[in-house]
Write a protein that holds these residues in place. Structure first.
Motif, mmCIF file in Angstrom:
data_model
loop_
_atom_site.group_PDB
_atom_site.id
_atom_site.type_symbol
_atom_site.label_atom_id
_atom_site.label_comp_id
_atom_site.label_asym_id
_atom_site.label_seq_id
_atom_site.Cartn_x
_atom_site.Cartn_y
_atom_site.Cartn_z
ATOM 1 N N PRO A 1 41.874 41.366 41.595
ATOM 2 C CA PRO A 1 42.718 42.544 41.342
ATOM 3 C C PRO A 1 43.973 42.269 40.523
ATOM 4 O O PRO A 1 44.968 42.971 40.668
ATOM 5 C CB PRO A 1 43.086 42.969 42.765
ATOM 6 N N PHE A 2 43.930 41.289 39.638
ATOM 7 C CA PHE A 2 45.128 40.885 38.896
ATOM 8 C C PHE A 2 44.930 41.194 37.417
ATOM 9 O O PHE A 2 44.566 40.322 36.612
ATOM 10 C CB PHE A 2 45.407 39.395 39.125
ATOM 11 N N LYS A 3 45.163 42.439 37.053
ATOM 12 C CA LYS A 3 44.806 42.926 35.717
ATOM 13 C C LYS A 3 45.553 42.199 34.597
ATOM 14 O O LYS A 3 45.043 42.101 33.469
ATOM 15 C CB LYS A 3 45.053 44.426 35.612
ATOM 16 N N ASN A 4 46.741 41.692 34.880
ATOM 17 C CA ASN A 4 47.500 41.008 33.832
ATOM 18 C C ASN A 4 46.957 39.621 33.523
ATOM 19 O O ASN A 4 47.372 38.994 32.544
ATOM 20 C CB ASN A 4 48.971 40.899 34.239
ATOM 21 N N LEU A 5 46.049 39.144 34.360
ATOM 22 C CA LEU A 5 45.472 37.817 34.166
ATOM 23 C C LEU A 5 44.044 37.883 33.641
ATOM 24 O O LEU A 5 43.366 36.856 33.551
ATOM 25 C CB LEU A 5 45.512 37.023 35.470
ATOM 26 N N SER B 1 45.396 24.864 57.550
ATOM 27 C CA SER B 1 44.377 25.212 56.554
ATOM 28 C C SER B 1 44.102 26.710 56.495
ATOM 29 O O SER B 1 43.772 27.241 55.434
ATOM 30 C CB SER B 1 43.078 24.448 56.836
ATOM 31 N N ASP B 2 44.256 27.404 57.610
ATOM 32 C CA ASP B 2 43.984 28.843 57.617
ATOM 33 C C ASP B 2 45.023 29.642 56.838
ATOM 34 O O ASP B 2 44.789 30.805 56.504
ATOM 35 C CB ASP B 2 43.920 29.361 59.054
ATOM 36 N N ARG B 3 46.170 29.047 56.540
ATOM 37 C CA ARG B 3 47.229 29.743 55.793
ATOM 38 C C ARG B 3 47.110 29.550 54.288
ATOM 39 O O ARG B 3 47.679 30.317 53.507
ATOM 40 C CB ARG B 3 48.610 29.243 56.234
ATOM 41 N N ILE B 4 46.405 28.506 53.875
ATOM 42 C CA ILE B 4 46.445 28.105 52.468
ATOM 43 C C ILE B 4 45.909 29.187 51.539
ATOM 44 O O ILE B 4 46.490 29.460 50.481
ATOM 45 C CB ILE B 4 45.674 26.778 52.282
ATOM 46 N N GLY B 5 44.805 29.818 51.907
ATOM 47 C CA GLY B 5 44.235 30.858 51.050
ATOM 48 C C GLY B 5 45.201 32.004 50.825
ATOM 49 O O GLY B 5 45.368 32.487 49.697
ATOM 50 N N HIS B 6 45.856 32.451 51.884
ATOM 51 C CA HIS B 6 46.826 33.548 51.759
ATOM 52 C C HIS B 6 47.970 33.150 50.836
ATOM 53 O O HIS B 6 48.384 33.930 49.960
ATOM 54 C CB HIS B 6 47.374 33.927 53.135
ATOM 55 N N PHE C 1 34.537 25.573 43.974
ATOM 56 C CA PHE C 1 34.805 26.783 44.755
ATOM 57 C C PHE C 1 35.359 27.823 43.795
ATOM 58 O O PHE C 1 36.438 27.643 43.229
ATOM 59 C CB PHE C 1 35.812 26.459 45.856
ATOM 60 N N VAL C 2 34.615 28.900 43.581
ATOM 61 C CA VAL C 2 35.060 29.992 42.719
ATOM 62 C C VAL C 2 35.780 31.017 43.582
ATOM 63 O O VAL C 2 35.183 31.646 44.456
ATOM 64 C CB VAL C 2 33.876 30.644 41.975
ATOM 65 N N MET C 3 37.069 31.191 43.338
ATOM 66 C CA MET C 3 37.904 32.030 44.205
ATOM 67 C C MET C 3 37.844 33.505 43.837
ATOM 68 O O MET C 3 37.922 33.873 42.669
ATOM 69 C CB MET C 3 39.364 31.573 44.120
ATOM 70 N N SER C 4 37.746 34.333 44.862
ATOM 71 C CA SER C 4 37.821 35.782 44.713
ATOM 72 C C SER C 4 38.369 36.347 46.013
ATOM 73 O O SER C 4 38.602 35.603 46.979
ATOM 74 C CB SER C 4 36.437 36.371 44.416
ATOM 75 N N ALA C 5 38.550 37.656 46.058
ATOM 76 C CA ALA C 5 39.027 38.279 47.294
ATOM 77 C C ALA C 5 38.037 38.084 48.436
ATOM 78 O O ALA C 5 38.408 38.128 49.611
ATOM 79 C CB ALA C 5 39.275 39.769 47.055
ATOM 80 N N THR C 6 36.778 37.835 48.114
ATOM 81 C CA THR C 6 35.743 37.675 49.136
ATOM 82 C C THR C 6 35.947 36.406 49.958
ATOM 83 O O THR C 6 35.737 36.411 51.180
ATOM 84 C CB THR C 6 34.344 37.622 48.484
ATOM 85 N N ASN C 7 36.351 35.318 49.309
ATOM 86 C CA ASN C 7 36.358 34.023 50.002
ATOM 87 C C ASN C 7 37.712 33.338 50.037
ATOM 88 O O ASN C 7 37.812 32.194 50.485
ATOM 89 C CB ASN C 7 35.336 33.087 49.351
ATOM 90 N N ILE C 8 38.782 33.993 49.574
ATOM 91 C CA ILE C 8 40.070 33.322 49.447
ATOM 92 C C ILE C 8 40.569 32.782 50.782
ATOM 93 O O ILE C 8 41.216 31.734 50.848
ATOM 94 C CB ILE C 8 41.117 34.262 48.800
ATOM 95 N N SER D 1 26.487 35.803 51.385
ATOM 96 C CA SER D 1 26.830 37.033 50.658
ATOM 97 C C SER D 1 27.142 36.762 49.196
ATOM 98 O O SER D 1 26.948 37.632 48.340
ATOM 99 C CB SER D 1 28.027 37.726 51.326
ATOM 100 N N ILE D 2 27.631 35.559 48.893
ATOM 101 C CA ILE D 2 27.959 35.189 47.511
ATOM 102 C C ILE D 2 26.762 34.538 46.825
ATOM 103 O O ILE D 2 26.334 34.961 45.748
ATOM 104 C CB ILE D 2 29.165 34.228 47.481
ATOM 105 N N ARG D 3 26.228 33.512 47.469
ATOM 106 C CA ARG D 3 25.105 32.761 46.886
ATOM 107 C C ARG D 3 23.805 33.297 47.490
ATOM 108 O O ARG D 3 23.213 32.688 48.382
ATOM 109 C CB ARG D 3 25.296 31.268 47.114
#
Length: 386
Positions: free
Chosen positions: A248-252, A350-355, A202-209, A168-170
């Motif tokens: 979704p982090f408008k201040n950044l 490992s499943d907690r790290i993204g959150h 790894f480019v982070m976004s809400a899609t793959n975090i 979905s990304i690449r």
């Protein structure tokens, strides 16, 4: 002549001195510096000669990644000739620019005769850097066998640990091809007296975090965790809608002005144009032509000065791609990368790290928006990692 290395050393004098006097607090000072830069990035200063360089040996990509949209580039497609590549490589080496990459908006392994370019690099004793989407294991294997001595390091841009997320990304790519390429490198490094350094991006976004932790785990057999690099997504594509909807982090989010690239690095299109933009989709930031001038003249040219003045606000910005370029805070990106690796090193599931990482970004965003004590927040977040 301004020396950017001296400038950077002076700018960080306090942190460097503190680190030497108090070695146990070195990591704290590093975090404080990144937090300070996140609030007030340093004003860039032009180098006397360009630092890092990218040579676009072709501007065709086999994929059309959702955050890149390389198919939107309107420039004519083409391949750099070996003679032009040699001319550029000679001048970069003379300028002191080390291990240039072989991409901008194109995929390195689409080039029809990579060994010919690496033969030129070998004749100049000038190692190269390869960044790839790792979809060409059959082309990678023979290049490693014949020219590993000229590959300074490899970077695989991957962005997912799940095959569906990856596709979905690449767009147009397959995760199983990436795994084949990883195996090619692993097998080569196991038997070679000249192993290659592999990095994974790894480019982070809400899609793959959610896949951040599993991604490090997936890469464990192939490269050390510290060579797995996480970056927050940027809006450098001509269509930044995906960036806007998945970060979704408008201040950044800030306009990429001033862009450090135009003061530090140089980029070559496949037909010899010299640009100050790492992703010059439509050759809008061109400052010269390496087939007609030498690099040092182009780097110090009035046209280069005009672009830099626009980025410093001394002149009105008229470059369309620069006006529309927005990025996530680079210092925050570095903080998040460190935070993720600290979480992983702590033994967290490992499943907690993204959150946890996304929660950290949200906290940084809130602190920046409220004008809070970002250094205290960052140090507190890191100190809680057990």
């Amino acid at each position: 002549m301004f020396n950017v290395d001296v400038f950077n050393r002076l700018r960080n004098k306090y942190f460097a001195l503190a680190s030497r006097l108090m070695p146990g607090r070195k990591e704290e000072f590093r975090l404080r510096r990144l937090a300070a830069d996140a609030l007030e990035p340093p004003t860039p200063r032009v180098r006397s000669l360009p630092g890092h360089a990218l040579i676009e040996i072709n501007n065709t990509c086999n994929l059309n990644c959702i955050m890149c949209n390389t198919k939107m580039s309107k420039r004519p497609k083409g391949y750099m000739t070996p003679d032009l590549f040699e001319r550029i490589a000679k001048q970069l080496k003379q300028a002191g620019s080390l291990y240039p990459g072989l991409h901008t908006v194109g995929e390195t392994f689409v080039y029809p005769d990579l060994p010919a370019l690496f033969d030129i690099a070998r004749s100049l004793d000038y190692p190269l850097f390869i960044s790839t989407n790792a979809q060409f294991p059959d082309r990678l294997a023979p290049l490693l066998e014949s020219h590993s001595d000229m590959i300074h390091h490899l970077r695989f841009s991957i962005d997912a640990a799940d095959a569906e997320t990856y596709s979905s990304i690449r767009r147009g790519g397959r995760l199983d091809k990436v795994m084949e390429s990883l195996e090619v490198v692993r097998r080569f490094n196991m038997t070679s007296s000249r192993p290659v350094l592999l990095e994974a991006g790894f480019v982070m976004s809400a899609t793959n975090i959610a896949e951040v932790g599993p991604f490090i785990k997936m890469l464990e057999p192939y490269c050390p965790p510290d060579k797995v690099r996480f970056n927050l997504i940027d809006g450098i594509s001509p269509d930044a809608s995906y960036f806007r909807t998945t970060f979704p982090f408008k201040n950044l989010i800030k306009p990429a002005r001033p862009c450090r690239m135009v003061f530090r690095n140089v980029f070559f299109t496949h037909d010899g144009k010299v640009s100050l933009c790492c992703r010059d989709y439509d050759a809008e930031v061109v400052i010269g032509d390496i087939t007609k001038q030498d690099l040092t003249t182009i780097w110090a040219s009035p046209e280069a000065g005009r672009v830099r003045d626009m980025h410093l606000g001394k002149k009105s910005m008229t470059i369309k791609s620069c006006v529309g370029c927005f990025v996530s805070n680079r210092s925050v990106s570095s903080l998040v990368n460190l935070y993720i690796h600290q979480l992983y090193a702590s033994g967290m599931d490992s499943d907690r790290i993204g959150h946890e990482a996304w929660t950290f970004v949200q906290g940084v965003n809130d602190q920046v928006g409220a004008g809070g004590d970002l250094q205290a927040y960052v140090l507190g977040a890191f100190s809680k990692i057990q």
